[in-house]
Design a protein around this motif. Structure first.
Motif, PDB file in Angstrom:
ATOM      1  N   GLY A  78       6.840   7.407  75.450  1.00 40.41           N
ATOM      2  CA  GLY A  78       6.567   8.417  74.429  1.00 40.41           C
ATOM      3  C   GLY A  78       5.572   7.932  73.390  1.00 40.41           C
ATOM      4  O   GLY A  78       5.125   6.775  73.423  1.00 40.41           O
ATOM      5  N   GLU A  79       5.229   8.837  72.475  1.00 41.93           N
ATOM      6  CA  GLU A  79       4.245   8.530  71.443  1.00 41.93           C
ATOM      7  C   GLU A  79       4.928   8.054  70.173  1.00 41.93           C
ATOM      8  O   GLU A  79       6.053   8.447  69.869  1.00 41.93           O
ATOM      9  N   ARG A  80       4.232   7.204  69.435  1.00 38.13           N
ATOM     10  CA  ARG A  80       4.719   6.706  68.149  1.00 38.13           C
ATOM     11  C   ARG A  80       3.532   6.239  67.320  1.00 38.13           C
ATOM     12  O   ARG A  80       2.406   6.149  67.823  1.00 38.13           O
ATOM     13  N   VAL A  81       3.794   5.949  66.057  1.00 36.97           N
ATOM     14  CA  VAL A  81       2.765   5.439  65.152  1.00 36.97           C
ATOM     15  C   VAL A  81       3.178   4.052  64.698  1.00 36.97           C
ATOM     16  O   VAL A  81       4.321   3.844  64.272  1.00 36.97           O
ATOM     17  N   ILE A  82       2.270   3.095  64.811  1.00 38.51           N
ATOM     18  CA  ILE A  82       2.524   1.721  64.372  1.00 38.51           C
ATOM     19  C   ILE A  82       1.503   1.378  63.293  1.00 38.51           C
ATOM     20  O   ILE A  82       0.308   1.655  63.455  1.00 38.51           O
ATOM     21  N   SER A  83       1.950   0.809  62.196  1.00 41.45           N
ATOM     22  CA  SER A  83       1.034   0.443  61.115  1.00 41.45           C
ATOM     23  C   SER A  83       1.404  -0.916  60.556  1.00 41.45           C
ATOM     24  O   SER A  83       2.569  -1.319  60.586  1.00 41.45           O
ATOM     25  N   SER A  84       0.400  -1.620  60.065  1.00 39.02           N
ATOM     26  CA  SER A  84       0.604  -2.871  59.325  1.00 39.02           C
ATOM     27  C   SER A  84      -0.386  -2.894  58.178  1.00 39.02           C
ATOM     28  O   SER A  84      -1.532  -2.467  58.321  1.00 39.02           O
ATOM     29  N   ASN A  85       0.051  -3.389  57.023  1.00 40.95           N
ATOM     30  CA  ASN A  85      -0.709  -3.217  55.787  1.00 40.95           C
ATOM     31  C   ASN A  85      -0.540  -4.476  54.934  1.00 40.95           C
ATOM     32  O   ASN A  85       0.574  -4.817  54.542  1.00 40.95           O
ATOM     33  N   VAL A  86      -1.655  -5.152  54.655  1.00 43.03           N
ATOM     34  CA  VAL A  86      -1.600  -6.358  53.816  1.00 43.03           C
ATOM     35  C   VAL A  86      -2.318  -6.139  52.479  1.00 43.03           C
ATOM     36  O   VAL A  86      -2.683  -7.084  51.797  1.00 43.03           O
TER      37      VAL A  86
END
Length: 474
Positions: A78-86
């Protein structure tokens, strides 16, 4: 022995037949993943395709990622959203996991970064100029996880802090880097994740006394949920406003000019929106209206639905405005000139420029000549006349008879002259309205003497407009 070898070969063949084949980008430095190859994934992994946006202080980078990954990244298809933020850099990816042969061949749409705004959750951060990590990182979008990851970059080991989606730690461990931020280094130890604190409430300066036009004293107050910016406005007359800036007032940080001219009323203000608690300390200069810029928009006679009159836009007014307002319980059209900043922040129209106005329809804007025609009929060129003499038929534009102006035999020219006359009459009406306001400052005996004369002139001019209007083309 032969049986053992046969069973081993059979097992290998069966594993190869049942293994998952996925698409894989052959060149990691090619952001468009132009060349792909088929690879056999280890047992238990899935195919993945991702469309990634990496934002930094320099410029955004868009890239496509295809590979096979473990269950920590793809726990299910399935679809998903992955994020990383520094903080000064973040990645946002639309990801699709699948478990059939070569299923990751598609290219997903890139995520909408405009929805990945700062969300007032804060995680520990690290300022590279300090030996101690005392900085913070503000999370974005749906990020509600704080992480700490030890990375190895050019032989130097350091700890990276930031925010991410729920699966940022599991993804970092299996991808050997923070999701799609490989340039920060290789993850050398299992990252740790904790829940981010609840969103903080934005605090902005607000004027203590609403009757004090100079806003001499102001105090920080809590803003409503969803507010990220603070504002300060200075009207043409010098009045100052300060307060919380929700998206309908402050869609983005920056300085801009607010202006709206609806014929009977003109509002003008310099504005500034900023991000940060109590940041709206600036005192802006009072604005001045510029020269006419060539754009013409429709306006309405106050308190009526007669809106086939034009006003020349001035200064930065590069949009025609269309809305409606409540007048005595009736919804009447509200038309005029405005700036793009008002179109982007429609609440400034009623909160600053036209206080007391109650809109009954959303604000819409357009940018071409007379595009807010209430009849939605826009004529930009005059068709050729079919009238050749004073005794000709009804040809010409809008059926204008050629005998309106005895010295002019071209009906199209008649139309142009009528439009110019209407415009002049309208401008005189607006001048008389301003004169009425000026008379309120005069002695009572002068008001009693001049007010009837002004009202008579206005009634005559309105009558002239109504006579000319059916003949004009708008």
């Amino acid at each position: 022995m032969k049986l053992l070898v046969s069973l081993t070969l059979l097992s290998a063949v069966c594993a190869a037949v049942g293994a998952l084949v996925c698409r894989h980008c052959t060149d990691p430095n090619d952001p468009e993943c132009t060349l792909v190859e088929n690879i056999i994934c280890p047992w238990g992994k899935m195919c993945v395709t991702a469309s990634v946006i990496v934002e930094s202080t320099d410029h955004p980078v868009m890239r496509i990622f295809k590979d096979c990954v473990g269950r920590s990244v793809c726990s299910s298809p399935g679809e998903r959203v992955i994020s990383s933020n520094v903080g000064d850099k973040f990645s946002l990816a639309n990801v699709n996991c699948c478990n059939t042969r070569k299923c990751n061949g598609e290219v997903l749409p890139f995520p909408d970064v405009s929805e990945h705004m700062l969300n007032r959750r804060f995680c520990p951060g690290c300022d590279s100029s300090e030996s101690m990590c005392t900085d913070t990182v503000e999370c974005r979008g749906n990020e509600a996880t704080c992480f700490a990851a030890t990375v190895l970059n050019a032989g130097v080991e350091s700890t990276v802090y930031g925010c991410g989606s729920d699966d940022v730690c599991a993804a970092s461990e299996k991808l050997d880097s923070l999701p799609f931020l490989e340039e920060l280094g290789t993850v050398s130890a299992t990252p740790t994740c904790t829940d981010a604190p609840e969103p903080q409430i934005r605090r902005c300066l607000q004027c203590d006394d609403p009757m004090d036009t100079t806003c001499a004293a102001s105090t920080e107050t809590d803003c409503e949920a969803g507010t990220d910016l603070c504002f300060t406005f200075t009207e043409e007359g010098g009045r100052i406003y300060r307060g919380c800036g929700p998206p309908s007032v402050c869609p983005s940080p920056g300085s801009f000019l607010l202006s709206a001219d609806i014929g009977s009323s003109l509002g003008l203000a310099n504005a500034e929106c900023c991000r940060g608690d109590g940041c709206n300390t600036a005192t802006l200069a009072a604005p001045t209206q510029g020269m006419t810029n060539g754009l013409m928009c429709h306006i309405c006679i106050p308190g009526s639905t007669v809106c086939n009159f034009l006003v020349l836009c001035e200064g930065e007014e590069n949009r025609c405005l269309t809305s409606a307002s409540d007048v005595g319980g009736n919804s009447l059209p509200l038309l005029g000139c405005t700036t793009e900043a008002v179109c982007n922040a429609p609440d400034t129209l009623v909160s600053v420029l036209l206080p007391g106005t109650v809109l009954t329809e959303p604000v819409s804007c357009c940018s071409s000549m007379r595009c807010n025609d209430p009849d939605r009929v826009i004529t930009t060129t005059l068709p050729p006349s079919t009238t050749t003499g004073m005794g000709g038929g009804s040809g010409g534009l809008g059926g204008i008879p050629p005998f309106l102006f005895p010295g002019v035999i071209d009906a199209d020219l008649n139309a142009v002259v009528i439009q110019e006359m209407l415009f002049v009459v309208q401008q005189v009406l607006l001048y008389l309205q301003q004169l009425q306001l000026y008379l309120l400052q005069c002695p009572v005996d002068q008001q009693l003497l001049l007010q009837p004369l002004l009202l008579l002139c206005q009634q005559l001019l309105i009558y002239v407009q109504l006579l000319l209007q059916p003949q004009g083309v708008w």
